[in-house]
Design a protein around this motif. Structure first.
Motif, PDB file in Angstrom:
ATOM      1  N   UNK A  52       8.054 -11.257  -2.728  1.00  0.00           N
ATOM      2  CA  UNK A  52       8.244  -9.894  -3.209  1.00  0.00           C
ATOM      3  C   UNK A  52       8.347  -8.982  -1.989  1.00  0.00           C
ATOM      4  N   UNK A  53       9.533  -8.447  -1.778  1.00  0.00           N
ATOM      5  CA  UNK A  53       9.795  -7.571  -0.638  1.00  0.00           C
ATOM      6  C   UNK A  53       9.307  -6.151  -0.903  1.00  0.00           C
ATOM      7  N   UNK A  54       9.502  -5.675  -2.132  1.00  0.00           N
ATOM      8  CA  UNK A  54       9.193  -4.277  -2.448  1.00  0.00           C
ATOM      9  C   UNK A  54       9.058  -4.114  -3.954  1.00  0.00           C
ATOM     10  N   UNK A  55       8.571  -2.940  -4.343  1.00  0.00           N
ATOM     11  CA  UNK A  55       8.656  -2.527  -5.741  1.00  0.00           C
ATOM     12  C   UNK A  55       9.583  -1.315  -5.798  1.00  0.00           C
ATOM     13  N   UNK A  56      10.205  -1.138  -6.939  1.00  0.00           N
ATOM     14  CA  UNK A  56      11.048   0.035  -7.157  1.00  0.00           C
ATOM     15  C   UNK A  56      10.227   1.009  -7.989  1.00  0.00           C
ATOM     16  N   UNK A  57       9.981   2.198  -7.438  1.00  0.00           N
ATOM     17  CA  UNK A  57       9.148   3.165  -8.148  1.00  0.00           C
ATOM     18  C   UNK A  57       9.989   3.967  -9.161  1.00  0.00           C
ATOM     19  N   UNK A  58       9.348   4.813  -9.973  1.00  0.00           N
ATOM     20  CA  UNK A  58      10.088   5.570 -10.999  1.00  0.00           C
ATOM     21  C   UNK A  58      11.191   6.478 -10.446  1.00  0.00           C
ATOM     22  N   UNK A  59      11.117   6.805  -9.147  1.00  0.00           N
ATOM     23  CA  UNK A  59      12.155   7.640  -8.533  1.00  0.00           C
ATOM     24  C   UNK A  59      13.275   6.797  -7.912  1.00  0.00           C
ATOM     25  N   UNK A  60      13.286   5.508  -8.227  1.00  0.00           N
ATOM     26  CA  UNK A  60      14.262   4.564  -7.653  1.00  0.00           C
ATOM     27  C   UNK A  60      14.170   4.513  -6.127  1.00  0.00           C
ATOM     28  N   UNK A  61      12.957   4.517  -5.637  1.00  0.00           N
ATOM     29  CA  UNK A  61      12.718   4.347  -4.211  1.00  0.00           C
ATOM     30  C   UNK A  61      11.937   3.064  -3.990  1.00  0.00           C
ATOM     31  N   UNK A  62      12.164   2.435  -2.848  1.00  0.00           N
ATOM     32  CA  UNK A  62      11.484   1.193  -2.528  1.00  0.00           C
ATOM     33  C   UNK A  62      10.133   1.494  -1.898  1.00  0.00           C
ATOM     34  N   UNK A  63       9.104   0.809  -2.397  1.00  0.00           N
ATOM     35  CA  UNK A  63       7.745   0.992  -1.907  1.00  0.00           C
ATOM     36  C   UNK A  63       7.141  -0.364  -1.551  1.00  0.00           C
ATOM     37  N   UNK A  64       6.147  -0.324  -0.673  1.00  0.00           N
ATOM     38  CA  UNK A  64       5.381  -1.518  -0.325  1.00  0.00           C
ATOM     39  C   UNK A  64       4.745  -2.058  -1.613  1.00  0.00           C
ATOM     40  N   UNK A  65       4.884  -3.343  -1.903  1.00  0.00           N
ATOM     41  CA  UNK A  65       4.349  -3.886  -3.160  1.00  0.00           C
ATOM     42  C   UNK A  65       2.853  -4.212  -3.127  1.00  0.00           C
ATOM     43  N   UNK A  66       2.237  -4.035  -1.978  1.00  0.00           N
ATOM     44  CA  UNK A  66       0.828  -4.416  -1.842  1.00  0.00           C
ATOM     45  C   UNK A  66      -0.099  -3.274  -2.228  1.00  0.00           C
ATOM     46  N   UNK A  67      -1.176  -3.599  -2.927  1.00  0.00           N
ATOM     47  CA  UNK A  67      -1.438  -4.911  -3.537  1.00  0.00           C
ATOM     48  C   UNK A  67      -0.672  -5.052  -4.849  1.00  0.00           C
ATOM     49  N   UNK A  69      -0.220  -5.608  -8.710  1.00  0.00           N
ATOM     50  CA  UNK A  69      -1.095  -5.168  -9.804  1.00  0.00           C
ATOM     51  C   UNK A  69      -1.923  -6.337 -10.330  1.00  0.00           C
ATOM     52  N   UNK A  70      -3.072  -6.008 -10.878  1.00  0.00           N
ATOM     53  CA  UNK A  70      -3.952  -7.056 -11.418  1.00  0.00           C
ATOM     54  C   UNK A  70      -3.260  -7.826 -12.540  1.00  0.00           C
ATOM     55  N   UNK A  71      -2.509  -7.122 -13.390  1.00  0.00           N
ATOM     56  CA  UNK A  71      -1.821  -7.809 -14.493  1.00  0.00           C
ATOM     57  C   UNK A  71      -0.790  -8.797 -13.951  1.00  0.00           C
ATOM     58  N   UNK A  72      -0.115  -8.413 -12.870  1.00  0.00           N
ATOM     59  CA  UNK A  72       0.881  -9.310 -12.276  1.00  0.00           C
ATOM     60  C   UNK A  72       0.208 -10.515 -11.631  1.00  0.00           C
ATOM     61  N   UNK A  73      -0.916 -10.280 -10.960  1.00  0.00           N
ATOM     62  CA  UNK A  73      -1.646 -11.393 -10.335  1.00  0.00           C
ATOM     63  C   UNK A  73      -2.156 -12.383 -11.387  1.00  0.00           C
ATOM     64  N   UNK A  74      -2.685 -11.855 -12.482  1.00  0.00           N
ATOM     65  CA  UNK A  74      -3.199 -12.728 -13.551  1.00  0.00           C
ATOM     66  C   UNK A  74      -2.075 -13.540 -14.192  1.00  0.00           C
ATOM     67  N   UNK A  92       3.619 -11.387  -1.339  1.00  0.00           N
ATOM     68  CA  UNK A  92       4.226 -10.223  -0.696  1.00  0.00           C
ATOM     69  C   UNK A  92       4.459 -10.476   0.793  1.00  0.00           C
ATOM     70  N   UNK A  93       4.770 -11.703   1.135  1.00  0.00           N
ATOM     71  CA  UNK A  93       4.966 -12.084   2.540  1.00  0.00           C
ATOM     72  C   UNK A  93       5.870 -11.160   3.343  1.00  0.00           C
ATOM     73  N   UNK A  94       7.035 -10.776   2.817  1.00  0.00           N
ATOM     74  CA  UNK A  94       7.945  -9.944   3.627  1.00  0.00           C
ATOM     75  C   UNK A  94       7.761  -8.433   3.453  1.00  0.00           C
ATOM     76  N   UNK A  95       6.651  -7.999   2.863  1.00  0.00           N
ATOM     77  CA  UNK A  95       6.491  -6.583   2.508  1.00  0.00           C
ATOM     78  C   UNK A  95       6.503  -5.633   3.702  1.00  0.00           C
ATOM     79  N   UNK A  96       6.123  -6.113   4.885  1.00  0.00           N
ATOM     80  CA  UNK A  96       6.141  -5.238   6.061  1.00  0.00           C
ATOM     81  C   UNK A  96       7.540  -4.693   6.346  1.00  0.00           C
ATOM     82  N   UNK A  97       8.553  -5.393   5.863  1.00  0.00           N
ATOM     83  CA  UNK A  97       9.929  -4.978   6.135  1.00  0.00           C
ATOM     84  C   UNK A  97      10.251  -3.615   5.532  1.00  0.00           C
ATOM     85  N   UNK A  98       9.558  -3.238   4.464  1.00  0.00           N
ATOM     86  CA  UNK A  98       9.818  -1.937   3.835  1.00  0.00           C
ATOM     87  C   UNK A  98       9.528  -0.807   4.817  1.00  0.00           C
ATOM     88  N   UNK A  99       8.380  -0.886   5.502  1.00  0.00           N
ATOM     89  CA  UNK A  99       8.053   0.168   6.464  1.00  0.00           C
ATOM     90  C   UNK A  99       8.830   0.017   7.766  1.00  0.00           C
TER      91      UNK A  99
END
Length: 195
Positions: A52-67, A69-74, A92-99
């Motif tokens: 998981x490189x990123x999450x897409x937020x409600x504004x259609x912007x890419x954000x760091x996916x860490x951590x 969500x608990x529901x996703x982890x479960x 979320x191995x490649x998440x640093x790439x977002x920043x």
């Protein structure tokens, strides 16, 4: 268990189903790495995980996916148990790439795939995967990343664009030399003079 294209689709669909059953909030995940290549039929090898490189937020912007969500982890843990996948198959191995920065226009080229009403997966375009794979080869050396890059068969112009982006990822004095040497090792030494 290694993940091939069918396993990837089955695992992601199961993840979407479990999230829906749990009444979880919608998840919008950008997947990168080997699983993104598999999902688009660009490679046929297996992979160990789904990055998981990123999450897409409600504004259609890419954000760091860490951590995550608990529901996703479960849900991911349940999928791992059911399909006998590595416990860390969704990470979320490649998440640093977002920043660190993504290629210009990255978001506009994403392909969106829905797995039920709660889970949406975004897959990078081939052009962007070339960028990410070249950076991985420079950063980690020859291996599966260079093999994937060869299968993607970038044109000189695509690899030139990728190389110019990769050069922005590290300000150290030795980094340009690493990029140049990588291009030479991949058989694209003729591009070095154009960087």
């Amino acid at each position: 268990m290694k993940i091939d294209a069918d396993t990837f689709l089955g695992a992601i669909q199961a993840l979407g189903d479990l999230l829906e059953e749990a009444g979880a909030e919608p998840q919008h995940l950008v997947v990168a790495g080997g699983s993104a290549l598999l999902a688009q039929g660009l490679i046929s090898r297996t992979t160990r995980d789904v990055d998981i490189l990123a999450i897409v937020d409600p504004k259609d912007e890419l954000q760091d996916p860490r951590p995550l969500s608990e529901s996703l982890k479960l849900a991911a843990a349940q999928v791992a148990a059911e399909l006998q996948l590595d416990p860390d198959w969704l990470n979320t191995g490649p998440a640093d790439q977002v920043s660190a920065g993504l290629p210009e226009g990255f978001f506009s080229r994403l392909t969106k795939k829905e797995f039920g009403p709660v889970l949406t997966i975004y897959l990078p375009a081939r052009f962007d995967l070339i960028h990410l794979k070249l950076f991985a080869v420079v950063d980690q050396g020859q291996g599966r990343h260079s093999h994937d890059l060869k299968i993607l068969a970038p044109t000189d112009e695509e690899l030139l664009a990728a190389s110019r982006w990769v050069l922005t990822q590290d300000a150290s004095e030795v980094f340009p030399g690493l990029v140049h040497n990588t291009l030479k090792a991949l058989g694209y030494g003729h591009l070095v003079a154009r960087l």
